[in-house]
Design an enzyme around this catalytic site. Structure first.
Site, PDB file in Angstrom:
ATOM      1  N   LYS A  13       0.839  -1.210   0.000  1.00 17.64           N
ATOM      2  CA  LYS A  13       0.000   0.000   0.000  1.00 17.64           C
ATOM      3  C   LYS A  13       0.871   1.256   0.000  1.00 17.64           C
ATOM      4  O   LYS A  13       0.657   2.169  -0.790  1.00 17.64           O
ATOM      5  CB  LYS A  13      -0.920   0.029   1.241  1.00 17.64           C
ATOM      6  CG  LYS A  13      -1.843  -1.168   1.368  1.00 17.64           C
ATOM      7  CD  LYS A  13      -2.728  -1.069   2.602  1.00 17.64           C
ATOM      8  CE  LYS A  13      -1.990  -1.079   3.929  1.00 17.64           C
ATOM      9  NZ  LYS A  13      -1.279  -2.351   4.224  1.00 17.64           N
ATOM     10  N   ARG A  88     -10.025   0.853   8.331  1.00 14.96           N
ATOM     11  CA  ARG A  88      -9.514  -0.467   8.695  1.00 14.96           C
ATOM     12  C   ARG A  88     -10.526  -1.280   9.459  1.00 14.96           C
ATOM     13  O   ARG A  88     -10.252  -2.414   9.827  1.00 14.96           O
ATOM     14  CB  ARG A  88      -8.307  -0.250   9.595  1.00 14.96           C
ATOM     15  CG  ARG A  88      -7.046  -0.923   9.094  1.00 14.96           C
ATOM     16  CD  ARG A  88      -5.957  -0.433  10.005  1.00 14.96           C
ATOM     17  NE  ARG A  88      -4.753  -1.163   9.870  1.00 14.96           N
ATOM     18  CZ  ARG A  88      -3.677  -0.704   9.252  1.00 14.96           C
ATOM     19  NH1 ARG A  88      -3.701   0.465   8.642  1.00 14.96           N
ATOM     20  NH2 ARG A  88      -2.582  -1.413   9.237  1.00 14.96           N
ATOM     21  N   ARG A 127      11.918  -5.012   5.213  1.00 14.15           N
ATOM     22  CA  ARG A 127      11.672  -3.610   4.824  1.00 14.15           C
ATOM     23  C   ARG A 127      12.558  -2.632   5.599  1.00 14.15           C
ATOM     24  O   ARG A 127      12.792  -2.783   6.787  1.00 14.15           O
ATOM     25  CB  ARG A 127      10.204  -3.277   5.113  1.00 14.15           C
ATOM     26  CG  ARG A 127       9.887  -1.798   4.997  1.00 14.15           C
ATOM     27  CD  ARG A 127       8.432  -1.521   5.034  1.00 14.15           C
ATOM     28  NE  ARG A 127       7.771  -2.044   6.203  1.00 14.15           N
ATOM     29  CZ  ARG A 127       6.456  -2.031   6.365  1.00 14.15           C
ATOM     30  NH1 ARG A 127       5.676  -1.563   5.408  1.00 14.15           N
ATOM     31  NH2 ARG A 127       5.924  -2.509   7.454  1.00 14.15           N
ATOM     32  N   ARG A 161      11.027  -0.287  11.217  1.00 18.09           N
ATOM     33  CA  ARG A 161       9.917  -0.023  12.129  1.00 18.09           C
ATOM     34  C   ARG A 161       9.919  -0.975  13.319  1.00 18.09           C
ATOM     35  O   ARG A 161      10.242  -2.155  13.181  1.00 18.09           O
ATOM     36  CB  ARG A 161       8.589  -0.162  11.371  1.00 18.09           C
ATOM     37  CG  ARG A 161       8.190   1.092  10.662  1.00 18.09           C
ATOM     38  CD  ARG A 161       7.062   0.933   9.707  1.00 18.09           C
ATOM     39  NE  ARG A 161       5.917   0.156  10.162  1.00 18.09           N
ATOM     40  CZ  ARG A 161       4.832  -0.039   9.429  1.00 18.09           C
ATOM     41  NH1 ARG A 161       4.746   0.508   8.220  1.00 18.09           N
ATOM     42  NH2 ARG A 161       3.841  -0.765   9.887  1.00 18.09           N
ATOM     43  N   ARG A 172      -0.762  -8.581  13.219  1.00 13.92           N
ATOM     44  CA  ARG A 172      -1.305  -7.581  12.276  1.00 13.92           C
ATOM     45  C   ARG A 172      -2.112  -8.264  11.172  1.00 13.92           C
ATOM     46  O   ARG A 172      -3.150  -7.762  10.742  1.00 13.92           O
ATOM     47  CB  ARG A 172      -0.160  -6.743  11.685  1.00 13.92           C
ATOM     48  CG  ARG A 172       0.381  -5.732  12.692  1.00 13.92           C
ATOM     49  CD  ARG A 172       1.793  -5.281  12.407  1.00 13.92           C
ATOM     50  NE  ARG A 172       1.952  -4.617  11.132  1.00 13.92           N
ATOM     51  CZ  ARG A 172       3.133  -4.390  10.547  1.00 13.92           C
ATOM     52  NH1 ARG A 172       4.260  -4.763  11.150  1.00 13.92           N
ATOM     53  NH2 ARG A 172       3.199  -3.792   9.389  1.00 13.92           N
TER      54      ARG A 172
HETATM   55  P1  AP5 Z   1       4.880  -1.628   1.852  1.00 16.08           P
HETATM   56  O1  AP5 Z   1       4.486  -0.834   0.660  1.00 16.08           O
HETATM   57  O2  AP5 Z   1       5.665  -0.922   2.913  1.00 16.08           O
HETATM   58  O3  AP5 Z   1       3.603  -2.370   2.455  1.00 16.08           O
HETATM   59  P2  AP5 Z   1       2.316  -1.791   3.174  1.00 16.08           P
HETATM   60  O4  AP5 Z   1       1.122  -2.454   2.593  1.00 16.08           O
HETATM   61  O5  AP5 Z   1       2.321  -0.285   3.194  1.00 16.08           O
HETATM   62  O6  AP5 Z   1       2.583  -2.405   4.615  1.00 16.08           O
HETATM   63  P3  AP5 Z   1       2.507  -1.776   6.051  1.00 16.08           P
HETATM   64  O7  AP5 Z   1       3.267  -2.706   6.954  1.00 16.08           O
HETATM   65  O8  AP5 Z   1       2.930  -0.330   6.075  1.00 16.08           O
HETATM   66  O9  AP5 Z   1       1.005  -1.891   6.337  1.00 16.08           O
HETATM   67  P4  AP5 Z   1       0.344  -1.952   7.674  1.00 16.08           P
HETATM   68  O10 AP5 Z   1      -1.045  -1.836   7.248  1.00 16.08           O
HETATM   69  O11 AP5 Z   1       0.667  -3.092   8.559  1.00 16.08           O
HETATM   70  O12 AP5 Z   1       1.005  -0.702   8.480  1.00 16.08           O
HETATM   71  P5  AP5 Z   1       0.474   0.745   8.833  1.00 16.08           P
HETATM   72  O13 AP5 Z   1       1.647   1.641   8.847  1.00 16.08           O
HETATM   73  O14 AP5 Z   1      -0.708   1.122   8.016  1.00 16.08           O
HETATM   74  O15 AP5 Z   1       5.704  -2.922   1.363  1.00 16.08           O
HETATM   75  C1  AP5 Z   1       6.317  -3.788   2.303  1.00 16.08           C
HETATM   76  C2  AP5 Z   1       7.697  -4.214   1.786  1.00 16.08           C
HETATM   77  O16 AP5 Z   1       7.527  -5.057   0.638  1.00 16.08           O
HETATM   78  C3  AP5 Z   1       8.572  -3.031   1.324  1.00 16.08           C
HETATM   79  O17 AP5 Z   1       9.904  -3.278   1.720  1.00 16.08           O
HETATM   80  C4  AP5 Z   1       8.446  -3.028  -0.220  1.00 16.08           C
HETATM   81  O18 AP5 Z   1       9.645  -2.597  -0.829  1.00 16.08           O
HETATM   82  C5  AP5 Z   1       8.157  -4.490  -0.525  1.00 16.08           C
HETATM   83  N1  AP5 Z   1       7.195  -4.659  -1.618  1.00 16.08           N
HETATM   84  C6  AP5 Z   1       6.074  -3.907  -1.850  1.00 16.08           C
HETATM   85  N2  AP5 Z   1       5.420  -4.372  -2.945  1.00 16.08           N
HETATM   86  C7  AP5 Z   1       6.116  -5.457  -3.379  1.00 16.08           C
HETATM   87  C8  AP5 Z   1       5.957  -6.360  -4.483  1.00 16.08           C
HETATM   88  N3  AP5 Z   1       4.926  -6.248  -5.343  1.00 16.08           N
HETATM   89  N4  AP5 Z   1       6.882  -7.346  -4.634  1.00 16.08           N
HETATM   90  C9  AP5 Z   1       7.949  -7.459  -3.765  1.00 16.08           C
HETATM   91  N5  AP5 Z   1       8.156  -6.613  -2.726  1.00 16.08           N
HETATM   92  C10 AP5 Z   1       7.255  -5.634  -2.529  1.00 16.08           C
HETATM   93  O19 AP5 Z   1      -0.058   0.505  10.316  1.00 16.08           O
HETATM   94  C11 AP5 Z   1       0.808   0.237  11.389  1.00 16.08           C
HETATM   95  C12 AP5 Z   1      -0.005   0.166  12.683  1.00 16.08           C
HETATM   96  O20 AP5 Z   1      -0.631   1.439  12.937  1.00 16.08           O
HETATM   97  C13 AP5 Z   1      -1.159  -0.844  12.695  1.00 16.08           C
HETATM   98  O21 AP5 Z   1      -0.724  -2.157  13.028  1.00 16.08           O
HETATM   99  C14 AP5 Z   1      -2.080  -0.213  13.758  1.00 16.08           C
HETATM  100  O22 AP5 Z   1      -1.630  -0.483  15.059  1.00 16.08           O
HETATM  101  C15 AP5 Z   1      -1.934   1.277  13.499  1.00 16.08           C
HETATM  102  N6  AP5 Z   1      -2.923   1.811  12.526  1.00 16.08           N
HETATM  103  C16 AP5 Z   1      -2.659   2.359  11.302  1.00 16.08           C
HETATM  104  N7  AP5 Z   1      -3.796   2.730  10.696  1.00 16.08           N
HETATM  105  C17 AP5 Z   1      -4.816   2.394  11.547  1.00 16.08           C
HETATM  106  C18 AP5 Z   1      -6.235   2.491  11.461  1.00 16.08           C
HETATM  107  N8  AP5 Z   1      -6.842   3.015  10.363  1.00 16.08           N
HETATM  108  N9  AP5 Z   1      -6.962   2.029  12.500  1.00 16.08           N
HETATM  109  C19 AP5 Z   1      -6.378   1.484  13.600  1.00 16.08           C
HETATM  110  N10 AP5 Z   1      -5.042   1.358  13.742  1.00 16.08           N
HETATM  111  C20 AP5 Z   1      -4.255   1.809  12.714  1.00 16.08           C
END
Ligand code: AP5
Length: 214
Positions: A13, A88, A127, A161, A172
């Site tokens: 994402k 979410r 990552r 992270r 997660r």
């Molecule tokens: P990346 O693009 O970083 O993946 P992502 O989908 O953004 O993953 P996240 O871990 O950021 O998502 P998340 O939803 O767990 O975290 P968030 O910060 O939202 O890609 C990952 C890796 O793979 C990278 O190294 C990239 O280079 C590689 N890659 C990407 N695409 C690829 C491909 N096609 N092929 C190969 N490699 C690839 O949330 C963190 C925390 O915040 C949550 O756990 C929660 O506690 C809180 N939080 C955030 N939003 C909310 C909400 N709305 N409600 C409640 N709690 C929330």
């Protein structure tokens, strides 16, 4: 154009939202990045969110909804935005509809990046991010062109992270399947749901997204 990007942790994402931000000239709103900034600044919200995030659980809906509503009101969102990591839960999706209606806005597409859970642990534990400009990399799938130097800004410091470890990723993923996946049918019923194959290469996923929004 206003977009919602859905997908489990590691689906891509953030990677794709940054590319869409460049190509469409719209803002990326990552609730994860916003919360990490709150934690880093030791704000009241950051202190409440820190332990929850490090455990891999979801931060309460009311805190998230207040944070994102204020952000969408800012001037830079007037030209459009990509919601990355929000909504979410179904209550968050309903709250989003309510706030957009009040602001006279709509979601154009909700796009799910579809992936296999097993591959996500490897993606997340590999990552890392440029500490200066936030550009994202991966030990195996997306290395900087010169080792130790950011392609975008030339910075030499990288961060990982606190929640990017195998144990937290499983919590997660569980939170995603139990609380976030039901949103797919929520947007299907509204006729807004699209999907891309997130197991394809990063460039191929970008091509699929561009076909939807182009
Ligand atoms: P990346 O693009 O970083 O993946 P992502 O989908 O953004 O993953 P996240 O871990 O950021 O998502 P998340 O939803 O767990 O975290 P968030 O910060 O939202 O890609 C990952 C890796 O793979 C990278 O190294 C990239 O280079 C590689 N890659 C990407 N695409 C690829 C491909 N096609 N092929 C190969 N490699 C690839 O949330 C963190 C925390 O915040 C949550 O756990 C929660 O506690 C809180 N939080 C955030 N939003 C909310 C909400 N709305 N409600 C409640 N709690 C929330």
């Amino acid at each position: 154009m206003n977009l919602v990007l859905l997908g489990p942790p590691g689906a891509g994402k953030g990677t794709q939202a940054k590319r869409l931000r460049e190509s469409l000239g719209i803002v990326q709103l990552s609730t994860g990045d916003m919360l990490r900034a709150e934690v880093a600044s030791d704000s009241d919200l950051g202190r409440r969110a820190k332990d929850i995030m490090e455990a891999g659980d979801l931060v309460p809906d009311d805190l998230i909804v207040a944070m994102i509503s204020g952000r969408i009101d800012q001037d830079d969102c007037k030209g459009g935005f990509i919601l990355d990591g929000f909504p979410r839960t179904t209550p968050q999706a309903e709250a989003l509809d309510g706030m957009l209606k009040e602001k006279g806005l709509v979601i154009d597409y909700a796009i799910e990046i579809r992936v296999d859970d097993e591959a996500m642990v490897k993606r997340i534990t590999g990552r890392f991010t440029c500490a200066r400009c936030g550009a994202g990399y991966h030990d195996e799938f997306q290395r900087p062109q010169a080792d130790g130097v950011c392609d975008k800004c030339g910075g030499g410091e990288f961060t990982r992270r606190a929640d990017d470890n195998a144990e937290t990723v499983r919590t997660r993923l569980k939170a995603y399947h139990e609380q976030t996946a039901p949103i797919v049918s929520y947007y299907e019923k509204k006729g807004l749901m699209k999907g891309v194959d997130g197991m394809a290469s990063i460039d191929e996923v970008t091509r699929q997204l561009n076909r939807i929004v182009g």
